[in-house]
Write a protein that holds these residues in place. Structure first.
Motif, short mmCIF file in Angstrom:
data_model
loop_
_atom_site.label_atom_id
_atom_site.label_comp_id
_atom_site.label_asym_id
_atom_site.label_seq_id
_atom_site.Cartn_x
_atom_site.Cartn_y
_atom_site.Cartn_z
N ASN A 1 23.09 75.58 85.36
CA ASN A 1 22.83 75.10 86.72
C ASN A 1 22.71 76.33 87.61
O ASN A 1 22.90 77.47 87.16
N THR A 2 22.39 76.13 88.88
CA THR A 2 22.09 77.27 89.74
C THR A 2 23.31 78.18 89.91
O THR A 2 23.18 79.41 89.89
N ASP B 1 23.05 81.93 88.65
CA ASP B 1 23.13 82.97 89.69
C ASP B 1 24.34 83.86 89.46
O ASP B 1 24.28 85.08 89.63
N SER C 1 17.04 79.78 87.34
CA SER C 1 17.74 79.17 88.47
C SER C 1 16.75 78.70 89.53
O SER C 1 16.89 77.61 90.09
N LYS D 1 15.98 75.00 91.27
CA LYS D 1 16.07 74.78 92.71
C LYS D 1 15.13 75.76 93.41
O LYS D 1 15.45 76.95 93.56
N ASN E 1 16.23 78.16 96.46
CA ASN E 1 17.49 78.85 96.24
C ASN E 1 17.39 80.28 96.79
O ASN E 1 16.79 81.15 96.16
N ALA F 1 18.78 83.32 94.42
CA ALA F 1 17.89 83.76 93.35
C ALA F 1 16.64 84.42 93.93
O ALA F 1 16.17 85.44 93.41
#
Length: 374
Positions: free
Chosen positions: A185-186, A190, A215, A219, A222, A225
């Motif tokens: 997941n992000t 990250d 990442s 999203k 984001n 990122a």
């Protein structure tokens, strides 16, 4: 009671170790002198026997006795002197210090700085009740994960703690384990990327870039990122592409985003114009589009001066202080930014909620908070 018995035993052991060299004092010289005294006494007796047996004349016996007596007196003085030498006196003082003063000093220091009233805390009990001790919490989590290596939630919890503690290799492994077990997941991607970048001294490596791209695919908006990917372009020397990426981040940034001044600084370093200094009106933005770069910078400086004047009249404007500190950094007036921070902290103390936000902003912008009580 067991504690004091243990302390007494340890003190006695240390004293014995220190006393052994002192007890082996320089006795060789005293023994030699005593031996000489005995030899001269024997010689005097032998002279008497020889004189009585007529083996030596009376005059010669008298001269021999005088010489032996002289040597006997000298040997007796040497024996007395060696028996109470300065070295032995110093040894006795040192022995008294080790036996009496050293334990007394140690006991006084412990009573002043120690806590004999505290109950014993074996490691098992401390691990069971760690309280707020972060090192014990980490040890407890590590023990749990050693027994349950497939506990993804445990790795997910421990990874950012490792990162904040500066244990980058452990953090990278923890993020990798969490991603393997729980999936990407992000936050995990990250975090893994930031750990790899920190391990590489700020360089966005190929492995970190791969995690950031994954990442960003999860999203699209984001900023975390997006920033590091733009930084990777800058580090590769692809300045036009890096500037475009940073400018896209600035356009997407919400009002008052704490990371926006850092993005604007990169834009300025890459030959662009830093944007979003505050809350300009629509008319200001329309007018700025027709200005040259120099005129636009002058207009921004004027807006900052106007905001500074308003803050002097109304220092309780927290948002105004946040805005002007960012603005000074974008204008590369870092001394003014530091001065504004210190002035703001007089109204919003460092331990207040607003003060903490000011200090967090200072850390993000890499400006000094000296004089702020930190």
């Amino acid at each position: 009671m067991f504690f004091w018995i243990l302390v007494a035993i340890l003190t006695a052991a240390v004293a014995a170790v220190l006393l052994l060299p002192l007890l082996r004092g320089p006795v060789a010289a005293a023994e030699d002198a005593s031996h000489d005294v005995e030899v001269y006494h024997d010689q005097l007796e032998e002279l008497k026997r020889d004189e009585a047996a007529g083996l030596i004349a009376a005059g010669e016996a008298e001269l021999a006795r005088a010489e032996v007596a002289r040597r006997l007196i000298a040997a007796s003085k040497a024996a007395a002197r060696d028996g109470a030498s300065p070295t032995q006196r110093r040894n006795r003082l040192a022995q008294a210090f080790v036996i009496v003063l050293l334990p007394a000093i140690g006991l006084c220091l412990y009573l002043l700085t120690g806590r004999p009233d505290l109950p014993a805390q074996p490691l098992a009990e401390r691990l069971a009740n760690p309280g707020n001790d972060i090192s014990i919490l980490i040890a407890r989590a590590e023990n749990h994960l050693a027994r349950n290596p497939d506990d993804g939630a445990g790795w997910d919890l421990l990874a950012p703690i490792y990162y904040r503690s500066g244990r980058m290799e452990d953090a990278a492994n923890a993020f990798a384990q969490a991603i393997r077990i729980l999936g990407p997941n992000t936050d995990r991607l990250d975090g893994q990327a930031e750990t790899l970048i920190a391990t590489a001294n700020g360089i966005v490596t190929a492995q970190a870039r791969k995690a950031l791209e994954q990442s960003l695919a999860l999203k699209a908006d984001n900023p975390r990122a997006g920033y590091y990917l733009a930084l990777a372009l800058e580090q590769e020397g692809r300045k036009p592409e890096a500037r475009a990426a940073f400018e896209a981040l600035a356009r997407q940034a919400p009002a008052g985003a704490p990371w926006l001044p850092l993005v604007n600084r990169h834009i300025a370093e890459l030959g662009g114009e830093g944007g979003q200094l505050g809350n300009p009106s629509a008319g200001d933005m329309a007018a700025a589009e027709d200005m040259s770069a120099g005129d636009r910078q002058q207009m921004i400086a004027g807006m900052v001066e106007s905001l500074a004047a308003k803050l002097q009249e109304n220092p309780d404007n927290f948002e105004g202080w946040m805005r002007i500190i960012r603005s000074y950094v974008v204008l590369d007036q870092r001394l003014k930014a530091e001065a504004a921070l210190q002035t703001a902290l007089k109204t919003f103390p460092a331990d207040s909620e607003n003060g903490k936000q000011l200090l967090a902003l200072a850390r993000d912008l890499s400006i000094s908070a000296e004089g702020s009580g930190q």
